[in-house]
Design an enzyme around this catalytic site. Structure first.
Site, mmCIF file in Angstrom:
data_model
loop_
_atom_site.group_PDB
_atom_site.id
_atom_site.type_symbol
_atom_site.label_atom_id
_atom_site.label_comp_id
_atom_site.label_asym_id
_atom_site.label_seq_id
_atom_site.Cartn_x
_atom_site.Cartn_y
_atom_site.Cartn_z
ATOM 1 N N SER A 15 0.562 -1.257 -0.047
ATOM 2 C CA SER A 15 0.004 -0.227 -0.254
ATOM 3 C C SER A 15 0.863 1.212 0.135
ATOM 4 O O SER A 15 0.365 2.478 -0.444
ATOM 5 C CB SER A 15 -1.024 -0.009 1.473
ATOM 6 N N HIS A 52 -1.255 5.935 6.786
ATOM 7 C CA HIS A 52 -0.536 5.959 5.546
ATOM 8 C C HIS A 52 -0.118 7.274 5.026
ATOM 9 O O HIS A 52 -1.016 8.280 5.543
ATOM 10 C CB HIS A 52 -1.385 5.514 4.259
#
Length: 279
Positions: free
Chosen positions: A41, A248
């Site tokens: 990711s 993230h």
């Protein structure tokens, strides 16, 4: 003496006449490089909130560092294979099919999902105690030291075999938290423990990358001061409504944290001169 002066004048005139022609010679156009972006990711661009419609659950974003690098360099074929949630085995079995002996650059981040980093973060969220968080982080560190090296070695060997001429850049993971006063559920102790876990993951990954002859690029220095709980964060904090985005980098993190890290690792000018066949 007169003759010498005449020769000097003639030479000067010739030089003057040649200068415009010399100045007009343009720098050679960089040869295009075939670029393949692999990984999890952190390579697919999760955290930006804007994803390619054809990427499905892989959540590939044009605001992630691979697409940003491809746009800012002379790229022939850009193959964006990174996928959210990918483990080292997922990369080996599902992402290497576009590698070949014409591939000039490969980038990859992998290992965090193998070590269970998402589960570790969940183990540290309130109301978990500091001791419970320590136990989860230490379990991940033990895995990173005992099991992950073999998985990374196998993955890197596959990449080298399929793209023997490519420059391979292995990117690490940023520290997620700052040590400033934080209103979230993470105590300073937990934040320090999680940052230590990221450092250990980077250390192991970097060691295996260098052993394979690859370049390791650690984004942590670029993200310093821009983690969660900082005054100018480039990483998304916990979002219960959209947990995938949590922990993230945001678009700024990829553009100002990861992209400069990759640029430094590749050497923009030297890579621009690499040909499509990697020579």
């Amino acid at each position: 003496m007169i003759r010498a002066r005449a020769l000097q004048a003639t030479f000067a005139a010739l030089v003057t006449a040649l200068l415009p022609a010399t100045a007009a010679i343009a720098a050679p156009t960089p040869a295009p490089i075939d670029y393949v972006a692999l990984g999890d990711s952190y390579s697919s661009g999760v955290g930006t909130g804007d994803y390619r419609s054809d990427s499905g659950d892989c959540l590939r974003s044009d605001a992630g560092y691979p697409a940003l690098w491809a746009k800012s360099h002379t790229v022939g074929v850009f193959s964006f294979k990174a996928c959210s949630g990918a483990t080292t085995q997922d990369v080996r079995t599902g992402q290497l099919n576009t590698l070949n002996d014409r591939t000039g650059l490969v980038t990859i981040s992998a290992g965090g999902n193998d070590a269970g980093f998402s589960d570790i973060l969940r183990s540290c969220v309130f109301p978990a105690s500091d001791a419970a968080c320590d136990a989860a982080v230490n379990k991940g560190i033990t895995f990173a030291n005992r099991t992950l090296p073999g998985r990374l070695d196998g993955l890197y060997q596959d990449i080298k075999a399929k793209a023997p001429k490519a420059k391979v850049v292995v990117l690490g993971y940023p520290r997620l938290f700052e040590r400033d006063t934080c209103p979230l559920s993470f105590s300073l102790h937990k934040r320090d423990a999680l940052n230590h876990g990221a450092d250990e993951l980077n250390r192991v990954t970097g060691t295996r990358a260098q052993s394979a002859g690859f370049t390791f690029a650690n984004p942590s220095p670029r993200f310093a001061g821009h983690g969660i709980c900082g005054g100018d964060p480039w990483i998304n904090q916990l979002n219960i409504g959209d947990p995938v985005e949590s922990y993230h980098p945001d678009a700024e993190g990829y553009a100002r944290g990861y992209l400069p890290t990759l640029n430094s690792a590749t050497g923009q000018q030297s890579l621009d001169s690499v040909t499509a066949n990697g020579s």
